[in-house]
Scaffold this motif. Structure first.
Motif, PDB file in Angstrom:
ATOM      1  N   ASP A 198       0.876  -1.173   0.000  1.00  0.00           N
ATOM      2  CA  ASP A 198       0.000   0.000   0.000  1.00  0.00           C
ATOM      3  C   ASP A 198       0.912   1.221   0.000  1.00  0.00           C
ATOM      4  O   ASP A 198       2.100   1.109   0.322  1.00  0.00           O
ATOM      5  N   ARG A 199       0.369   2.359  -0.405  1.00  0.00           N
ATOM      6  CA  ARG A 199       1.190   3.578  -0.413  1.00  0.00           C
ATOM      7  C   ARG A 199       0.626   4.571   0.605  1.00  0.00           C
ATOM      8  O   ARG A 199      -0.585   4.699   0.748  1.00  0.00           O
ATOM      9  N   PRO A 200       1.486   5.269   1.333  1.00  0.00           N
ATOM     10  CA  PRO A 200       1.013   6.224   2.341  1.00  0.00           C
ATOM     11  C   PRO A 200       0.411   7.471   1.692  1.00  0.00           C
ATOM     12  O   PRO A 200       0.737   7.800   0.555  1.00  0.00           O
ATOM     13  N   THR A 201      -0.480   8.131   2.419  1.00  0.00           N
ATOM     14  CA  THR A 201      -1.036   9.400   1.926  1.00  0.00           C
ATOM     15  C   THR A 201      -0.183  10.569   2.411  1.00  0.00           C
ATOM     16  O   THR A 201      -0.322  11.682   1.935  1.00  0.00           O
ATOM     17  N   GLY A 202       0.696  10.298   3.395  1.00  0.00           N
ATOM     18  CA  GLY A 202       1.598  11.339   3.866  1.00  0.00           C
ATOM     19  C   GLY A 202       2.857  10.705   4.424  1.00  0.00           C
ATOM     20  O   GLY A 202       2.856   9.531   4.806  1.00  0.00           O
ATOM     21  N   GLY A 203       3.967  11.464   4.462  1.00  0.00           N
ATOM     22  CA  GLY A 203       5.219  10.929   4.984  1.00  0.00           C
ATOM     23  C   GLY A 203       5.888  10.011   3.995  1.00  0.00           C
ATOM     24  O   GLY A 203       5.467   9.902   2.844  1.00  0.00           O
ATOM     25  N   ALA A 204       6.940   9.332   4.471  1.00  0.00           N
ATOM     26  CA  ALA A 204       7.695   8.465   3.570  1.00  0.00           C
ATOM     27  C   ALA A 204       8.180   7.240   4.316  1.00  0.00           C
ATOM     28  O   ALA A 204       8.356   7.256   5.536  1.00  0.00           O
ATOM     29  N   ILE A 205       8.382   6.165   3.552  1.00  0.00           N
ATOM     30  CA  ILE A 205       8.928   4.937   4.124  1.00  0.00           C
ATOM     31  C   ILE A 205      10.204   4.596   3.384  1.00  0.00           C
ATOM     32  O   ILE A 205      10.239   4.602   2.155  1.00  0.00           O
ATOM     33  N   PHE A 206      11.248   4.360   4.162  1.00  0.00           N
ATOM     34  CA  PHE A 206      12.522   3.977   3.562  1.00  0.00           C
ATOM     35  C   PHE A 206      12.791   2.533   3.917  1.00  0.00           C
ATOM     36  O   PHE A 206      12.644   2.145   5.075  1.00  0.00           O
TER      37      PHE A 206
END
Ligand SMILES: Nc1ncnc2c1ncn2[C@@H]1O[C@H](COP(=O)(O)OP(=O)(O)OP(=O)(O)O)[C@@H](O)[C@H]1O
Ligand SMILES: [Mg+2]
Lengths: 451, 234
Positions: free
Chosen positions: B62-70
């Motif tokens: 899934d993709r976030p609507t805010g922020g980031a994932i590394f």
């Protein structure tokens, strides 16, 4: 995913829903079968019509005449010899025609009334000369007995009606002899015209005498349908004999007499010659060539063209008609695949969670659709062919009962087989387009959320 | 903040909001979390607190609507969907509460599936499947279908499937949720063994605090989409 894995998974999925996949495939097969059956009917009918018409001699022949009547009318009644640019239709011209490309044969039509004796009883009938080419062109399909053994054979083929006149059992006539009585035209030496006792009619023609003769002919065949060759051809002949034999009988044809009088060179001149082309489409070129040689020509070229146009439209209608079933089958594929998405929601979610890309899922559905299309296409061609065979069989049973020769009204050429299969696959791929992209877009989180 | 030395997954002020008409559901709301390489982290929280949502974001599902994932220093938001699929295939292994094995495939075929998707050579696959099944001690059940296995065995098979592509990250969403406590414990022991032997990074969702306390290195507690505590186990 690699192609091999894609194929394996697709086949596996189809096998797992075997009932639904096979019903869908069957739907495609029925659609393709309908297309193949209708188109092969169109092609078959066209071939049949073309064959019959070319056998009729109406479409592959050019009738050549001397340019005479028109010219003489223009020059007034006093001028009766052929115009200077018009050539005599003599044996030299005939040989020139024979040398033209795509000409199969050139012959004059020989047909005359005569008296026949069989078992001592006289019958009056019409003799027609049959060119050797009639042997192979199908005019004599369905003959009882056989064709003439050679171009010079003293043999005859009877038209069935005439054969019935001769005997209540027409087939028993084959192998028997009959006698033709005919009138031979003999050129008289110049002094003979003054011989007392000569026929008045002969004297008018200026140097011919009519001598009655007899010739024995062996009956070799009986033909049911009426073969024809060109305008005023041997269609109305009831006693058919080889053309060369007929010519050598030098029968007293009315036209020949008139022509002989008018020939300025003294050579015999034909009233008309029939030039037969290799095929109807080649008639145009031959006709032009003969026209430039200075002869009058006549052919039914335009008629062949409109026949072609007719069949093209006819085939198109059959194609549209046949395609309707294929269109329904397309809906079947779409339905099957959309249902499969609903049913395989979770599976698609799992595949994606395990690393399947949208592309992999899309391709999987495409392969499934095209496998159904391919199988359906192949099955459909077989079904369509079987339908054609069955209908042909039925028609031939009917024809036989009507004592008519069998015909093949369906024709499945190789290109039609290819076209049908390719079309089935293309249609299936098109049908797979929407379900495949829907499956690919499925959100894996949602697909996995519910049990 | 893309420092990857020692950090396997880094959630940086991540949000996942759902818009339901006028209302906004904040399934995950402004969560920051660092998971170190080789660490076993338990995501704890009551039902609906956003544990699964956060896990799916970290797993690239899934993709976030805010922020980031590394992940391993790469920003998942910048990956195309094809690259994200590749990340799920090569870097991530996933285990679910309901096993999610394909019922019509044998164990062998189920475990082989990720190898097919990762386009691993056919010649190599047999050994890889064997290795993965040995690790969960199911090497004798190759030709069985999932329905012929117990729940614990099914989860072990799912674990083998998650490991077969030799990922570096393992995400488990309530792996013991459908199992009795004894069987659940055996699964936890297996996870621990995998962490220690293979040095894998594990993020596990659970709502059973005792289990988390016993096996995880660290517990991150969620409530209403927010991170409550993020501390190393005492
Ligand atoms: N597609 C969605 N649309 C709307 N709301 C959603 C959607 N997916 C999840 N939510 C909401 O987000 C919240 C968090 O859901 P999530 O599944 O992450 O909870 P969870 O902590 O895993 O709960 P559980 O322990 O029951 O599995 C829930 O309130 C849920 O209703
Ligand atoms: Mg959950």
């Amino acid at each position: 995913m690699k192609a091999g894995d894609l194929g394996e998974l697709a086949l596996r999925n189809l096998r797992e829903a075997v009932l639904r996949s096979s019903l869908t495939t069957l739907g495609v097969a029925v659609g393709v079968a309908s297309l193949v059956a209708w188109l092969s009917l169109g092609i078959g009918l066209q071939a049949l019509a073309t064959k019959r018409l070319s056998n009729s001699g109406l479409f592959d022949t050019v009738i050549v005449t001397q340019r005479r009547s028109l010219q003489s009318m223009r020059r007034g009644p006093a001028e009766s010899s052929p115009a200077k640019n018009a050539r005599a239709l003599d044996d030299d011209a005939k040989k020139e025609f024979e040398r033209l490309p795509n000409v199969v044969e050139v012959y004059s039509q020989v047909r005359f009334p005569t008296e026949v004796r069989y078992n001592g009883t006289p019958y009056s009938t019409i003799v027609a000369g049959i060119p050797e080419s009639a042997r192979g062109n199908g005019s004599f399909d369905g003959i009882q007995g056989g064709f003439f053994s050679g171009a010079n054979a003293d043999e005859a083929i009877l038209q069935i009606e005439f054969a019935r006149d001769l005997s209540t059992q027409p087939s028993s006539l084959i192998g028997k002899d009959l006698i033709v009585r005919y009138a031979e035209r003999q050129a008289l030496p110049p002094e003979a015209g003054r011989t007392p006792g000569g026929h008045a009619a002969d004297r008018e023609t200026g140097g011919f005498s009519i001598v009655p003769r007899e010739k024995k002919l062996r009956i070799v065949g009986i033909i049911e349908t009426e073969p024809a060759a060109g305008f005023g051809g041997f269609g109305s002949g009831r006693l058919l004999i080889p053309l060369e034999v007929a010519s050598s009988l030098r029968a007293a044809q009315v036209n020949d007499l008139r022509d002989a009088v008018r020939a300025p060179t003294g050579k015999p001149v034909y009233a008309s010659l029939t030039v037969r082309a290799k095929s109807a489409s080649l008639v145009g070129g031959i006709e032009t060539a003969i026209k430039t040689m200075g002869f009058g020509t006549f052919s039914l070229q335009d008629a062949t063209k409109s026949l072609e146009v007719f069949f093209r439209i006819f085939d198109m209608l059959l194609f549209i008609f046949g395609s309707l079933a294929l269109a329904v089958a397309t809906l079947g594929i779409i339905n099957t695949l959309v249902m499969a998405i609903l049913e395989r929601r979770r599976e698609i979610g799992i595949l994606k969670a395990l690393g399947a890309a949208d592309r992999d899922v899309k391709q999987l559905f495409f392969v499934e659709a095209s496998v159904m299309g391919l199988l359906g296409g192949v099955l459909g061609v077989v079904f369509g062919w079987l339908v054609g065979r069955a209908v042909t069989f039925g028609i031939n049973v009917y024809l036989k009962r009507q004592s008519l020769p069998p015909t093949d009204v369906f024709s499945v050429p190789f290109w039609l087989v290819l076209l049908a299969i390719v079309l089935a696959v293309l249609v299936s791929l098109a049908a797979g387009l929407y379900p495949a992209s829907r499956a690919a877009k499925l959100n894996p989180v949602e697909a996995l959320r519910y049990e | 903040m893309t420092t990857s030395n020692g950090v396997a997954v880094h959630a940086d002020r991540v949000s996942r909001h759902y818009e339901m008409g006028a209302a906004v559901i904040r399934a995950v709301d402004d969560v920051s979390l660092e998971v170190r390489s080789g660490e076993f982290v338990a995501l704890l929280g009551s039902s609906g607190s956003g544990k699964s949502t956060l896990l799916n974001l970290m797993a690239g599902l899934d993709r976030p609507t805010g922020g980031a994932i590394f992940a391993n220093g790469r920003n998942l938001s910048e990956l195309s969907s094809l690259e994200l699929a590749r990340y799920r295939s090569r870097t991530v292994g996933m285990v679910f509460q309901s096993f999610n094995l394909l019922p019509r495939m044998t164990l062998e075929e189920n475990v082989e599936l990720p190898l097919r998707l990762a386009e691993v050579d056919r010649a190599e696959r047999g050994a890889r499947v064997q290795e993965a099944l040995e690790r969960v001690r199911l090497e004798k059940r190759l030709t069985h279908r999932p329905s012929e296995l117990s729940g614990g065995e099914q989860q072990r098979a799912a674990l083998a499937r998650a490991l077969v592509n030799r990922p570096t990250l393992l995400f488990a969403d309530e792996p013991t949720g459908n199992l009795d406590s004894a069987t659940g414990e055996s699964i936890m022991l297996l996870l621990k063994e995998i962490q220690q032997k293979l040095g894998m990074t594990i993020v596990m969702v659970t709502h059973e605090r005792p289990l988390a306390e016993r096996f995880a290195d660290r517990i991150a507690a969620l409530a209403d989409g927010k991170l409550l505590t993020d501390g190393v186990k005492s």
